[in-house]
Design an enzyme around this catalytic site. Structure first.
Site, PDB file in Angstrom:
ATOM      1  N   SER A 190      10.454  87.076  17.394  1.00 58.63           N
ATOM      2  CA  SER A 190       9.105  86.560  17.593  1.00 58.63           C
ATOM      3  C   SER A 190       8.179  87.302  16.654  1.00 58.63           C
ATOM      4  O   SER A 190       8.474  88.429  16.231  1.00 58.63           O
ATOM      5  CB  SER A 190       8.650  86.787  19.042  1.00 58.63           C
ATOM      6  OG  SER A 190       7.261  86.561  19.191  1.00 58.63           O
ATOM      7  N   TYR A 200       7.793  91.837  26.358  1.00 55.30           N
ATOM      8  CA  TYR A 200       8.298  90.801  25.463  1.00 55.30           C
ATOM      9  C   TYR A 200       8.419  91.342  24.041  1.00 55.30           C
ATOM     10  O   TYR A 200       9.433  91.125  23.365  1.00 55.30           O
ATOM     11  CB  TYR A 200       7.354  89.599  25.512  1.00 55.30           C
ATOM     12  CG  TYR A 200       7.790  88.424  24.671  1.00 55.30           C
ATOM     13  CD1 TYR A 200       8.769  87.542  25.126  1.00 55.30           C
ATOM     14  CD2 TYR A 200       7.202  88.167  23.431  1.00 55.30           C
ATOM     15  CE1 TYR A 200       9.162  86.453  24.370  1.00 55.30           C
ATOM     16  CE2 TYR A 200       7.589  87.074  22.669  1.00 55.30           C
ATOM     17  CZ  TYR A 200       8.571  86.229  23.141  1.00 55.30           C
ATOM     18  OH  TYR A 200       8.954  85.151  22.384  1.00 55.30           O
TER      19      TYR A 200
END
Length: 296
Positions: free
Chosen positions: A150, A163
């Site tokens: 990401s 995350y």
């Protein structure tokens, strides 16, 4: 040696985890259109079956499998099934991922939340790697692995620590295994999705009700900084027609576009595949700060 230019000649099977919707679905569709037999894997069985059916109805080959990537035995069984159905796996996409909502401070994130995020996002990639790489090493021809990280792995995202940590681990792991596999004829790319409309924002649906309730009841990050100080982009509430290509780093795009972006990256053997223009200013800032950290 790995082919570094042009359309690559993959054959046999492709496996895509987290392929029941969103980014994974788009990648699975693109690989099927390329002629590969695709294993559409997702923890939600019905979603995996629906995408596989969609591929078959379009004239290509696919099967849907319900697989929890946290379970090494289940991932190994998926590898066996893929080979039995379509032959040796030439493309592996470790894409399954989850996130937390609301965004939250690191000190308000529970141990349970950290472990769940790492188990899916990082250990899911490791489990896929361990189940498939030895088989791929014994294969021949074009072979490639894509691990989904990401932009949170390369840019600072306050309120998104668990995350970011999981995707940073995927990033570092992928860079290391690329160095290991580059002499073995196997390419490795890291996919860095930017803001994309997917179902990941409703990841709590995948947890037991008690865990989900506790996790979603946490104090939101915006309580500390206000909405104007929150640089996190929420894609869940975006409606209407979305573009297939982003002109800016924060522009939200349609997940259907990602498959072709990924195939282009694979074809050109790019180590890093971005769905959006990069935050060049943030990359440059980090570069300068790293250099400035040298011993004096």
């Amino acid at each position: 040696m790995v082919n570094t230019t042009g359309r690559r000649g993959f054959r046999g099977a492709a496996v895509v985890t987290g392929a029941g919707s969103g980014i994974g679905r788009s990648i699975a569709m693109a690989l099927a259109a390329r002629g590969l037999g695709v294993v559409v894997a997702d923890v939600e069985d019905d979603a995996a079956d629906a995408v596989a059916k969609e591929i078959v109805e379009s004239g290509h080959r696919a099967i849907g499998l319900g697989v929890d990537v946290r379970d090494r035995d289940a991932v190994e069984a998926m590898a066996d099934r893929a080979e039995n159905e379509f032959g040796p796996v030439s493309v592996l996409v470790n894409n399954a991922g989850v996130t937390l909502r609301p965004f939250r401070a690191s000190w308000d994130t529970s141990d349970q939340d950290f472990r769940w995020i790492m188990d899916v996002n990082f250990w899911g990639v490791v489990n896929g790697h361990m189940a498939f790489v030895r088989r791929m090493l014994n294969g021949s021809g074009e072979r490639h692995i894509v691990n989904t990280a990401s932009t949170a792995a390369i840019h600072p995202f306050a309120g998104h620590s668990a995350y970011s940590a999981s995707k940073g681990a995927v990033d570092a792991f992928s860079v290391a295994v690329r160095a290991e596999l580059q002499t073995q004829g196997i390419g490795v790319s890291v996919l860095y999705p930017g803001p994309i409309k997917t179902r990941i924002t409703s990841s709590a649906r995948l947890r037991p009700e008690s865990e989900a309730t506790e996790s979603t009841s946490v104090k939101p990050w915006s309580d500390y900084v206000g909405t104007s100080g929150n640089n996190l982009v929420e894609t869940a509430d975006v409606g209407g027609r979305l573009p297939n290509r982003a002109s800016m780093p924060y522009e939200i795009i349609d997940s259907d576009a990602v498959g072709e972006i990924v195939l282009d990256g694979i074809d050109n053997h790019r180590p890093y595949i971005l769905t959006h223009p990069p935050h060049e200013d943030l990359i440059e800032l980090r570069r300068n700060e790293l250099i400035d950290g040298r011993p004096r």
